[in-house]
Structure formats: structure tokens, C-alpha cells
Design an enzyme around this catalytic site. Sequence first.
Site, mmCIF file in Angstrom:
data_model
loop_
_atom_site.group_PDB
_atom_site.id
_atom_site.type_symbol
_atom_site.label_atom_id
_atom_site.label_comp_id
_atom_site.label_asym_id
_atom_site.label_seq_id
_atom_site.Cartn_x
_atom_site.Cartn_y
_atom_site.Cartn_z
ATOM 1 N N HIS A 440 0.817 -1.213 0.000
ATOM 2 C CA HIS A 440 0.000 0.000 0.000
ATOM 3 C C HIS A 440 0.852 1.265 0.000
ATOM 4 O O HIS A 440 2.041 1.246 0.274
ATOM 5 C CB HIS A 440 -1.025 0.000 1.144
ATOM 6 C CG HIS A 440 -0.467 0.144 2.521
ATOM 7 N ND1 HIS A 440 -1.212 0.644 3.570
ATOM 8 C CD2 HIS A 440 0.742 -0.141 3.043
ATOM 9 C CE1 HIS A 440 -0.493 0.652 4.660
ATOM 10 N NE2 HIS A 440 0.696 0.185 4.374
ATOM 11 N N GLU A 441 0.205 2.363 -0.359
ATOM 12 C CA GLU A 441 0.874 3.660 -0.592
ATOM 13 C C GLU A 441 1.946 3.549 -1.667
ATOM 14 O O GLU A 441 2.969 4.224 -1.624
ATOM 15 C CB GLU A 441 1.464 4.222 0.706
ATOM 16 C CG GLU A 441 0.439 4.471 1.791
ATOM 17 C CD GLU A 441 -0.717 5.348 1.332
ATOM 18 O OE1 GLU A 441 -0.503 6.225 0.475
ATOM 19 O OE2 GLU A 441 -1.842 5.133 1.814
ATOM 20 N N GLY A 442 1.697 2.711 -2.650
ATOM 21 C CA GLY A 442 2.632 2.532 -3.762
ATOM 22 C C GLY A 442 3.479 1.300 -3.558
ATOM 23 O O GLY A 442 4.162 1.166 -2.540
ATOM 24 N N HIS A 447 7.538 2.676 -6.584
ATOM 25 C CA HIS A 447 8.504 3.604 -5.988
ATOM 26 C C HIS A 447 9.883 3.483 -6.626
ATOM 27 O O HIS A 447 10.637 4.463 -6.665
ATOM 28 C CB HIS A 447 8.566 3.393 -4.478
ATOM 29 C CG HIS A 447 7.388 3.981 -3.769
ATOM 30 N ND1 HIS A 447 7.185 5.342 -3.673
ATOM 31 C CD2 HIS A 447 6.324 3.404 -3.153
ATOM 32 C CE1 HIS A 447 6.060 5.579 -3.011
ATOM 33 N NE2 HIS A 447 5.518 4.427 -2.706
#
Length: 595
Positions: A440-442, A447
Site C-alpha cells: 500500500h501507498e505505492g 517507488h
Amino acid sequence: MSHIVDRRDLEFILFECFDLAMLLQRPHFAHLDRDAAIGILDTAQAVAEAFYLPCAAKVDAEEPRFTNGSVEVPAEVGKALAAFADAGFFSAAFAKDHGGSQLPCLLAMACNGMFMAANISVANYSFLTIGAAQLIAACANAEQKSIYLPPMLEGRWLGTMCLSEPQAGSSLSDIRTRATPVGGERYHISGSKMWISGGAHEISENIVQMVLARIPGSPPGVKGVSLFIVPKFLPQEDGTPGPFNNIALAGLNHKMGQRGTTNCLLNFGEEGSCVGFLVGKPNEGLSAMFHMMNEARVYVGHSAAMLGLAGYLYSLDYARNRFQGRHPGDKDPTQQQVPIIEHADVRRMLMEQKVAVEGAISLSALCASLVDQKSSAESAAARADAALLLELLTPIVKSWPAEHCLDANKEAMQILGGYGYTRDYPVERLYRDNRLNPIHEGTYGIHGIDLLGRKVRFENGRALTLLEREIEATLSYAEAFPAESNALRAALQQLRLTTNRCLAETDLLKALANATPYLDAMGTIVVSWLWLKQAVVAARLLGTSEMDDAFYTGKIKAARHIMLGRLVDATATLARVATLDAAFFSMSSEEFARP
């Protein structure tokens, strides 16, 4: 022994490595001193151990239930969040002008870490609220701040962010949620949002959702995305929750870990008007949302480190007290068994955990200190440099701990053997909880592309140059560690060569095909540098306190372990990335396996 924090290590990081005491002398933080900071840490640990830790297994076993149109969670969740609010932690890092305690980010991070380690499922609710409130404080107008900030900073209203959609996932260019103007800042919101943590529950009086949506006629892609406050209940003039805002819970997602945090699919405006309030200017929503997203990425990395720490501390305690087997040369079954910490492979696994976890915590502290530099450094140039370096490190702090501290949780399970695989002990839950963090969050891959495709290119490579200067500064006074310093210099040189080779490649797909191993290797370089900084400080302090000598020698040995092992491997990885070999990318779908 605490199972959520090593206070000696935490205070070493805060005061001896990152000089929190000096930071507290700046005018912005002058209302605090070291004694006050220690007292705040004491309070955080006490609340986390009294309210968060005891219910961690229960909220994992009794995941949220969708019953009669509402969500049920164990009562302990609300009690823990109330204790967090009563201690003032919702508002701790906010400016006094907003009713906060104006703590440095470095100190607030240390406090929040204890709640993460104790019970990440409950800590997520508070973090999402703090992140949403910081977004409102940074981007909303005065009226919106006056309505939403007070109840959020008091913990009465919780918050979350709504980005992903069922058909779009991480591709925000493809979101379809619409915002139709009805006058002023008011819009009718219609559409669906998926994977929304904290998006449906009965814990708080209200839920404040930060929603990305498109205004009709806006440009395609992310340039046409706007940001809206969409509360579960519309606020009345007296500030209390009013009419329901037609946000329908379509279902809960059943997760492997972090099960105590609700995660859901929400439908906006499905059965009537759903009102959203525009934050900032139309079509500038993504840049505003990055206030919350970038903070969320640092949070994810730090939570991974703290979940790794919880597993490390538990397995260390277990290894000291579990008697089993004897030394290889001792075959006499009548002899006393030894604690398993006496076995070489158990010590190896403990060391692997230590270098990953304590290195990742130091990385989180570095990023938190850059947030403080960005807001309080004396010169504009220093503030700008801190902001640029933080941009470069954000994909690393999100991703490296998520990968390597998950491995640390695996080692913790292994030390407990069969017991580690059972729910009688917390290490299997910590592993499951941590498994979300590489996603999650990329994802790691997203990234990696962000780092190699964007961040190292910022301002013609100045961000990477700033990092190199910081590392060279440490090398200039690390003469007590020649082998480690040489390994770091070689890695830094290979990082620059590999970066230049990838940036020179005109075929972007080829240049970025190995972005993930590039990110992993660069993360290892940064963490190794931070370990060298810890070793230098430890060597300087060795002998000043007999009680701390074992702590300091442990730091030095751990630094040597990562720098003469993992760092050498990372250098070799970068050399492979520099070849731009991506045979896997040339494979067709059929070549992987017959359909």
C-alpha cells in the site's frame, strides 16, 4: 523488557545521532527541552502498553463485521483511541495556532512508533486522521479549517483518504469519480472508491474523507483531478454532525493482516446527494493530496520498521529464555540444555533483524529530521535542501523498511520454530501485519520507477548530489572504520555510475526495467551510511559508561555486519543494473507459461 520499544536505542537515535536537544533550542520548539521530550515519550509508551498492546490479538481475531448496514469493531478500539486523544497525541505535531503541542516531527515520530508496534490496526485510525488534518491545515481555506480541525485534533472526528477506485488501482490518471458543481465550494460527488482504510466504522462522531474526483470538463489524466472534503455527516452551524451525506458502504475487504483496521468499498451519492467541498483550486487536487500521501509513505516505512522491531524484541526475549539443545561439541544428553541464543544460527537471525530494524528506524528518523529542517532551519537554502533531500528519500523510506523489516519478521518466526507459526505467539500476526507495507501507498515497483524515473533527475541531479555530500561528510570523520568506509565509497561510486548509465538510456522501458533492484540497492547504501553514523557515535562514547558499553559495541558490530555483507551485495546489484540487461522484459506472455 518492553516488547514495543527499546528505549535505550530510541534515545540513542534521537539525542546522540540526530541531536534532538539542539533542535529543541530553535525558536519554533523552544517551549520544550530534553526532560519534556523524555516525559512525552514516557506517556506514549504508557498509553501504548496499557491500551493498544493488550487488545492487539483481539482486534486481529475479531475483524470488523458488516452488520445491518453498519460496521462493528471491538469496543477496545474506541477506548484505545480515546486514551490516545486524552493524552494529546492527535494534536501533538500541530502548530499552537491550530491548538497543537508543536512537537518536532522527530519526536512525534518516535511517539507514534510505539503505538504502531503495539497495535498497528488501531494506530492506523489515528494516523489517517492526523494526515487528513495536516492536509486540511496546509491546503484548506479558513472556514474549512475552523469546521474540521478542532474535532479532528480532539479525536472526536476521524479521517481518511479516498484515492483508489476498483478499475484504476494505483493509476490515478484513470479515476472516474465525478464532482458536479452546485455553487461556491459545494459539489455533488458520485462514484466508487476502493481499498479505503478507516472509511467506514462507528468509532467516532464523524468521518472526514479526503476524496479525489474529476470536475466535468477538466483535462484528462492527473492534471484534471481535484480534491474534496466529503464528510460522512454534514456539519451543522454549531459544529455538530448533521444529516447523513449518502456515502454507502458496499462491502468490507477481508485482509491477511492489519485486520482490525476497516478497509472497504464506498459508493458516493448512490442513494441521494453526496456533498463535497472543494479544497484549493480545481484540477490541483493531486499536488494537494501529496501532502498526505508523502506523509503516508514515511508512515508506512516507519510502521514497517516498528512491526519489525516488535518481532525482534519478542524473538530476542524468547531466545534468551527458551532452553533447547546443546553446543555442537557437547553430545552428553545429561548436560544442561542451553538458551537458544547460544546457537550460532539464532544469533545470525537476531543480527539480521537488528541491522534491518534499527537501520530502518534510523532512516525514519532521518526523514523526520528533514521535515523539521524544512520547517525550522534558519536559511532558505537549508530549508530548500532539506525539502529536496526528503523528496529523494521518500520512496526509499517507504520501500526499504517494508521489504527488509518484513524479512526481519520472518526471522523472528523462525527463531520461535513451530511456536512462531501459531497464534499463541504474536510474531505470526506481526508478519501478517507487515506484509501489507510493501503493497500500500505505492508498491515497491512503483517507488522504484519514481526514484529512478523522477527523483534522481530532480534539478539536474542535485538531490542525488546532496545525498552524496551528506555521505561524504560522514566518511570524512569515520577513520576508525576503514574497511566499512571503503565499502561505502565503492557503493557510492557504483551508484553514481549506474544512475548515469540508466539516465543516458533513451529507451525508457529498458532504463527503468530494473528500477526495483536499483531502489533496493540504493536503500541499502543509505541505511549502511546511517549505520556508519551510529558506529562513529558509539565508538566515541565507548568507555564513558560501563553500563552502556555492551550497547555501543553492539552498534559497532551491527554496522560492520551490514556494511561488509549486505552493502557489498548491493554494490554488485547496482553493477548488474548498469548492464541494462532485462531479458525477462523481452519474454512474451506465452513464454512464461502456456495460457
